[in-house]
Scaffold this motif. Structure first.
Motif, PDB file in Angstrom:
ATOM      1  N   HIS A 240      18.429  71.662  13.253  1.00 49.52           N
ATOM      2  CA  HIS A 240      17.377  70.676  13.020  1.00 49.52           C
ATOM      3  C   HIS A 240      17.962  69.290  12.820  1.00 49.52           C
ATOM      4  O   HIS A 240      17.415  68.288  13.269  1.00 49.52           O
ATOM      5  CB  HIS A 240      16.555  71.095  11.802  1.00 49.52           C
ATOM      6  CG  HIS A 240      15.377  70.217  11.543  1.00 49.52           C
ATOM      7  ND1 HIS A 240      15.462  69.066  10.794  1.00 49.52           N
ATOM      8  CD2 HIS A 240      14.082  70.319  11.941  1.00 49.52           C
ATOM      9  CE1 HIS A 240      14.277  68.499  10.732  1.00 49.52           C
ATOM     10  NE2 HIS A 240      13.419  69.236  11.411  1.00 49.52           N
TER      11      HIS A 240
ATOM     12  N   SER B  51      21.937  67.309  17.255  1.00 58.83           N
ATOM     13  CA  SER B  51      21.516  67.541  18.619  1.00 58.83           C
ATOM     14  C   SER B  51      22.026  68.895  19.082  1.00 58.83           C
ATOM     15  O   SER B  51      22.904  69.496  18.466  1.00 58.83           O
ATOM     16  CB  SER B  51      22.080  66.445  19.534  1.00 58.83           C
ATOM     17  OG  SER B  51      23.481  66.568  19.638  1.00 58.83           O
ATOM     18  N   ASP B  52      21.483  69.399  20.196  1.00 55.40           N
ATOM     19  CA  ASP B  52      21.917  70.696  20.712  1.00 55.40           C
ATOM     20  C   ASP B  52      23.400  70.711  21.029  1.00 55.40           C
ATOM     21  O   ASP B  52      24.055  71.751  20.962  1.00 55.40           O
ATOM     22  CB  ASP B  52      21.124  71.046  21.978  1.00 55.40           C
ATOM     23  CG  ASP B  52      19.651  71.304  21.670  1.00 55.40           C
ATOM     24  OD1 ASP B  52      19.302  71.345  20.479  1.00 55.40           O
ATOM     25  OD2 ASP B  52      18.872  71.444  22.628  1.00 55.40           O
TER      26      ASP B  52
ATOM     27  N   GLU C 224      10.535  77.364  13.344  1.00 53.80           N
ATOM     28  CA  GLU C 224       9.884  76.485  14.315  1.00 53.80           C
ATOM     29  C   GLU C 224      10.041  77.056  15.721  1.00 53.80           C
ATOM     30  O   GLU C 224      11.039  77.711  16.032  1.00 53.80           O
ATOM     31  CB  GLU C 224      10.499  75.074  14.262  1.00 53.80           C
ATOM     32  CG  GLU C 224      10.412  74.420  12.895  1.00 53.80           C
ATOM     33  CD  GLU C 224      11.171  73.097  12.840  1.00 53.80           C
ATOM     34  OE1 GLU C 224      11.779  72.733  13.866  1.00 53.80           O
ATOM     35  OE2 GLU C 224      11.157  72.452  11.780  1.00 53.80           O
ATOM     36  N   GLU C 225       9.056  76.784  16.572  1.00 57.66           N
ATOM     37  CA  GLU C 225       9.111  77.241  17.957  1.00 57.66           C
ATOM     38  C   GLU C 225      10.333  76.668  18.681  1.00 57.66           C
ATOM     39  O   GLU C 225      10.923  77.328  19.529  1.00 57.66           O
ATOM     40  CB  GLU C 225       7.835  76.828  18.699  1.00 57.66           C
ATOM     41  CG  GLU C 225       6.632  77.693  18.390  1.00 57.66           C
ATOM     42  CD  GLU C 225       6.771  79.090  18.991  1.00 57.66           C
ATOM     43  OE1 GLU C 225       7.705  79.316  19.784  1.00 57.66           O
ATOM     44  OE2 GLU C 225       5.938  79.952  18.653  1.00 57.66           O
ATOM     45  N   GLN C 226      10.721  75.439  18.320  1.00 59.23           N
ATOM     46  CA  GLN C 226      11.880  74.814  18.958  1.00 59.23           C
ATOM     47  C   GLN C 226      13.136  75.662  18.724  1.00 59.23           C
ATOM     48  O   GLN C 226      13.945  75.861  19.630  1.00 59.23           O
ATOM     49  CB  GLN C 226      12.085  73.404  18.403  1.00 59.23           C
ATOM     50  CG  GLN C 226      13.373  72.742  18.865  1.00 59.23           C
ATOM     51  CD  GLN C 226      13.707  71.515  18.028  1.00 59.23           C
ATOM     52  OE1 GLN C 226      12.921  71.123  17.181  1.00 59.23           O
ATOM     53  NE2 GLN C 226      14.854  70.916  18.289  1.00 59.23           N
ATOM     54  N   GLN C 227      13.288  76.177  17.516  1.00 60.99           N
ATOM     55  CA  GLN C 227      14.453  76.999  17.208  1.00 60.99           C
ATOM     56  C   GLN C 227      14.408  78.312  17.974  1.00 60.99           C
ATOM     57  O   GLN C 227      15.414  78.773  18.514  1.00 60.99           O
ATOM     58  CB  GLN C 227      14.512  77.259  15.707  1.00 60.99           C
ATOM     59  CG  GLN C 227      14.695  75.996  14.878  1.00 60.99           C
ATOM     60  CD  GLN C 227      14.414  76.219  13.397  1.00 60.99           C
ATOM     61  OE1 GLN C 227      13.766  77.200  13.016  1.00 60.99           O
ATOM     62  NE2 GLN C 227      14.887  75.314  12.550  1.00 60.99           N
TER      63      GLN C 227
ATOM     64  N   ALA D 173      12.864  78.938  20.802  1.00 59.54           N
ATOM     65  CA  ALA D 173      13.096  78.674  22.225  1.00 59.54           C
ATOM     66  C   ALA D 173      14.570  78.412  22.503  1.00 59.54           C
ATOM     67  O   ALA D 173      15.129  78.870  23.511  1.00 59.54           O
ATOM     68  CB  ALA D 173      12.245  77.487  22.677  1.00 59.54           C
ATOM     69  N   TYR D 174      15.209  77.688  21.610  1.00 60.03           N
ATOM     70  CA  TYR D 174      16.634  77.366  21.803  1.00 60.03           C
ATOM     71  C   TYR D 174      17.471  78.643  21.839  1.00 60.03           C
ATOM     72  O   TYR D 174      18.290  78.849  22.741  1.00 60.03           O
ATOM     73  CB  TYR D 174      17.108  76.447  20.677  1.00 60.03           C
ATOM     74  CG  TYR D 174      18.586  76.161  20.711  1.00 60.03           C
ATOM     75  CD1 TYR D 174      19.101  75.203  21.565  1.00 60.03           C
ATOM     76  CD2 TYR D 174      19.463  76.868  19.888  1.00 60.03           C
ATOM     77  CE1 TYR D 174      20.469  74.937  21.610  1.00 60.03           C
ATOM     78  CE2 TYR D 174      20.826  76.616  19.925  1.00 60.03           C
ATOM     79  CZ  TYR D 174      21.326  75.646  20.781  1.00 60.03           C
ATOM     80  OH  TYR D 174      22.669  75.402  20.820  1.00 60.03           O
TER      81      TYR D 174
END
Length: 510
Positions: A448, A451-452, A478-481, A483-484
């Motif tokens: 979080h 950056s990636d 979180e959906e971002q996590q 998906a990553y």
């Protein structure tokens, strides 16, 4: 008047009742105060021990940076990041040249070099400490920084605050001689505290007695007392009840209460909680990232004491380990899991519930026969129960490897819990020969904040693939996590509040 038997009995019993209740209240109040002081002292000692582990880890990392001086190139940045990964509590590691920060584990080379943070406190051996410092390369993140020579490490700014047990009213004080500097307090009662003696185990401030425990190497202290809701010990109602003749009930009740107050250590409370039902097991679902299907769950122990307050698992599990009770706790959880979920696990033979165990559990010659017998009685296969190994106790890795091999031969999968904290040595991990790793939730925060490209998650995935390990990602919110990690490791499993909070057994299979 005293010649009449009835009058004499009434007056004597009333006078005896008043006297007994007053004495019992006084004794009970003393006993409870002593119990609170003992409990506060135990929790403060536990806090200092944890703080000592954190600062010890910081010093070891600083020594490791000094041991191999190097230019700030890709190899040195990778080494700094490896030092942070192999630690449990550190957030960043940096190298200095000519008094300026030139290289960090977060952003690599610092160009132009940055000034180190202002020194708030000087510790032993020339170590300098800075509080609430903005983390270089991590906007919005603040840290506590320890610096010595040409090495510097960062710890999350709230680490030493969050270590404290929620049952404590406490203050953290930086000490210079007998003069203290208040760094943080969670209670107005300790505002204005200025004098702390590191040699005395207690102090009295604003009429309240507090326990004092200090970490001498960093001249820091915790001043604490147990936070207890207002009781009824001094209630006029109780005195009136005693005055009106409830001699046996009130005196016996208060005497028993005083006895309990003398003997209420945390370990004894834990034993009573296992017998009384205050301990319960909840289950956090584990899902397959590819389709979000629930394929398992982690059994989590929760304790709500008689006052309705939750007790920190870190506090009572540490107490169980110190007093040799961890085996009883583990067996309690296993028994409760099989009672709660036996029917559901028989319907879902592919579903696995994982239970946290210690190294001592695995090396206990009676543990595996106990587990096998309980599974047989529940008509379940060994694969229904997985074991998450935590390193709260140290163990000879060769003996532990043999114990893990026996458990796996019996059909149980073995997981390394909180990977990236205690069990972060890859060579050690390969020697243990386990089935899976669970990535610590702190990596979610790192993802979080950075950056990636800055996260080390890809290296962990590659390592898991090389060793043939299943990967479970903890703490996804979180959906971002999600998906990553699904992109990074399509076959990975995951758990976290995005999918479900811990639930009661009746809701796990719904």
């Amino acid at each position: 008047m005293f010649r009449k038997p009835l009058t004499r009995h009434v007056l004597c019993m009333s006078g005896g009742a008043v006297l007994a209740v007053v004495l019992c209240l006084a004794f009970g109040a003393w006993s409870v105060q002593r119990d609170r002081a003992e409990q506060a002292g135990e929790l403060a000692d536990s806090y200092v021990n944890l703080a000592r582990r954190i600062t010890g880890e910081a010093v070891e990392t600083i020594d490791a940076i000094h041991a191999e001086p190097a230019e700030c190139g890709p190899q040195e940045v990778a080494r700094l990041r490896a030092l942070v990964l192999n630690s449990r509590f550190l957030k960043a590691a940096s190298r200095l040249e000519n008094g300026q920060v030139v290289c960090t584990s977060i952003i690599g080379r610092v160009d132009p070099p940055a000034q180190p943070p202002r020194v708030d406190l000087a510790g032993d051996g020339g170590r300098r400490i800075s509080f609430n410092v903005p983390e270089l390369g991590a906007p919005g993140s603040r840290s506590m920084v320890i610096r010595e020579g040409n090495a510097m490490v960062s710890i999350h700014a709230r680490t030493f605050i969050d270590l404290a047990d929620p049952r404590l009213d406490f203050a953290l004080v930086a000490k210079d001689g007998d003069v203290g500097r208040l760094l943080f307090t969670n209670t107005p009662a300790l505002q204005g505290l200025e004098r702390v003696s590191g040699t005395e185990p207690t102090l009295t401030f604003n009429g309240q007695r507090y326990q004092v425990r200090c970490l001498q190497a960093y001249t820091g202290c915790i001043v604490a007392t147990l936070r207890v809701p207002q009781g009824v010990w001094g209630s006029p109602v109780m005195i009136e009840m005693g005055a009106f003749g409830l001699l046996l009930g009130l005196s016996g009740g208060f005497a028993f209460s005083a006895f309990l107050g003398r003997s209420r250590s945390l370990s004894r409370q834990l034993l009573l909680a296992m017998r009384s039902g205050e301990l319960r097991v909840v289950y956090q679902p584990i899902v397959r990232l590819s389709d979000r299907r629930r394929v398992g769950a982690e059994a989590l122990l929760r304790w709500t004491d008689a006052t309705g307050k939750p007790v920190s698992p870190d506090a009572f599990i540490s107490e169980a380990e110190r007093n040799g009770m961890i085996g009883q706790v583990t067996r309690f959880v296993i028994s409760r899991v099989l009672e709660d979920l036996g029917d559901g696990l028989r319907r879902r033979p592919d579903f696995q519930v994982t239970v946290n165990v210690s190294a001592d559990d695995l090396m206990d010659s009676g543990f595996l026969p106990f587990l096998s017998a309980r599974l047989q009685a529940a008509r379940l296969q060994a694969c229904s129960i997985g074991l998450e190994l935590t390193e709260r106790t140290t163990a000879n890795s060769r003996e532990l490897s043999r114990a893990i091999a026996r458990v796996r031969e019996a059909g149980h999968k073995v997981y390394i819990d909180d990977f990236g904290t205690d069990y972060s040595s890859l060579s050690y991990l390969s020697r243990l020969r386990v089935d899976a790793i669970k990535i610590n939730r702190t990596f979610m925060q790192a993802l979080h904040d950075q950056s990636d490209q800055d996260t080390i998650a890809p290296q962990i995935v590659v390592m898991a693939e090389v060793l043939g390990l299943t990967m479970v990602v903890e703490g996804i919110e979180e959906e971002q996590q999600a998906a990553y990690f699904h992109t990074l490791a399509p076959d990975a499993l995951a758990q976290g509040w995005l999918f479900s909070k811990p639930v009661e057994a009746s809701l796990l299979f719904s």
